[in-house]
Design an enzyme around this catalytic site. Sequence first.
Site, PDB file in Angstrom:
ATOM      1  N   THR A 149       0.822  -1.154   0.062  1.00  0.00           N
ATOM      2  CA  THR A 149       0.013  -0.070   0.160  1.00  0.00           C
ATOM      3  C   THR A 149       0.785   1.223   0.014  1.00  0.00           C
ATOM      4  OG1 THR A 149      -1.559  -1.205   1.346  1.00  0.00           O
ATOM      5  CG2 THR A 149      -1.833   1.142   1.338  1.00  0.00           C
ATOM      6  N   ARG A 177     -13.470  -8.212   0.050  1.00  0.00           N
ATOM      7  CA  ARG A 177     -12.777  -8.393   1.345  1.00  0.00           C
ATOM      8  C   ARG A 177     -12.080  -6.925   1.374  1.00  0.00           C
ATOM      9  NH1 ARG A 177      -6.836  -6.629   1.864  1.00  0.00           N
ATOM     10  NH2 ARG A 177      -6.079  -7.766   3.674  1.00  0.00           N
ATOM     11  N   VAL A 178     -11.977  -6.337   2.664  1.00  0.00           N
ATOM     12  CA  VAL A 178     -11.400  -4.829   2.663  1.00  0.00           C
ATOM     13  C   VAL A 178     -10.518  -4.930   3.840  1.00  0.00           C
ATOM     14  CG1 VAL A 178     -11.979  -2.555   3.526  1.00  0.00           C
ATOM     15  CG2 VAL A 178     -13.722  -3.655   2.239  1.00  0.00           C
ATOM     16  N   ASP A 180      -6.838  -2.873   6.041  1.00  0.00           N
ATOM     17  CA  ASP A 180      -6.913  -1.651   7.055  1.00  0.00           C
ATOM     18  C   ASP A 180      -6.839  -0.447   6.209  1.00  0.00           C
ATOM     19  OD1 ASP A 180      -4.400  -2.765   5.966  1.00  0.00           O
ATOM     20  OD2 ASP A 180      -3.424  -0.904   7.049  1.00  0.00           O
ATOM     21  N   THR A 200       1.231  -0.387   6.571  1.00  0.00           N
ATOM     22  CA  THR A 200       1.185  -1.189   5.492  1.00  0.00           C
ATOM     23  C   THR A 200       1.603  -2.773   5.701  1.00  0.00           C
ATOM     24  OG1 THR A 200       2.091  -1.781   2.946  1.00  0.00           O
ATOM     25  CG2 THR A 200       3.530  -0.555   4.747  1.00  0.00           C
ATOM     26  N   GLY A 201       0.970  -3.768   5.005  1.00  0.00           N
ATOM     27  CA  GLY A 201       1.042  -5.076   5.470  1.00  0.00           C
ATOM     28  C   GLY A 201      -0.179  -5.813   5.390  1.00  0.00           C
ATOM     29  N   GLY A 203      -3.449  -6.602   6.243  1.00  0.00           N
ATOM     30  CA  GLY A 203      -4.316  -5.567   6.902  1.00  0.00           C
ATOM     31  C   GLY A 203      -5.370  -6.150   7.986  1.00  0.00           C
TER      32      GLY A 203
END
Length: 304
Positions: A149, A177-178, A180, A200-201, A203
């Site tokens: 991200t 799917r969502v 973070d 980032t990573g 979520g």
Amino acid sequence: MHALIGTWKMCLSGAKEGFGLLAAGSSAADAVERTIVRVEDEPGYTSVGYGGLPDSDGHVMLDAAFMDGGSLRMGGVMSVENVRNPIRLARALCGRETNCLLAGRGAEQAAVSFGLPLRDMRTEYAMDKWKAAVPEKHERLSAYRGHDTVCVLALDDAGGMVAGTSTSGLFMKAPGRVGDSPVIGSGFYCDARYGAAAATGLGEDIMRGCLSYEIVSLMRRGAAPKEACEEALRGLVARKLQLGEDEGSISLIALSPDGRFGAATTLSVFPFAAGAADEIALYAADGRCSPLRRVTEQEMEGEP
Ligand code: SD4
């Protein structure tokens, strides 16, 4: 004082433009938008905007957010398709008292109502990757190398602070799917009195620790940005290890109202662009909390 920090090497050229705007007296909002738009428009980056890798149904579904640290207002979009610059849509929604976080069809309708450009976000490369993917192999999603991200935090000369994020999420994610990135307090947080943070990573892990809010809270209580990132990360990682899980894949950035920046990561190397006052450059953090070091693009060859 002005300053800007953005995740991954991929944002360096956009960050230079954003930083240039700040140096010329523009707002943190314009600097964040410019930096992220540059990453979204680049088809070679397969984790953000145009060229992002699709979900398991073959749709490129995008999440983005924008938060103004002066008003604590945020705008965000989740699972949006065909919007050329999700960050511009998130910014346009920021400031609304209600209806500031929109998903799917409603977000696309909002983009049209704001006159923002639409575009088929699928590239041939991304669709070839999807055709070649074996769904079973992706049942356990991971934030793999190169799938990252873009998160940008900026401070302008007037004391304005803004946080922005944009992502296509994880390759082969489940439809709907969502992560973070559009979730306030997890993927981003910004309070101009205390500072800004973003993550980032994976979520699903980042949300378990509300990591961005945690970092800003630590700064409110006096921690420096790097210390705050490290402490927030340490807290979640310790709990994960206690639960018998691995430490996961998480990288964090933070910026203070006086222009200091910090980062922490569980990775062996996490490159990011950052600058305060006169110069922006590439830096790297590592999973051992060593001092942040300045690096060259050549040294970070092969890193996202
Ligand atoms: C997500 N945090 O959707 C994003 C993806 C990411 O490195 O940042 N990957 O979970």
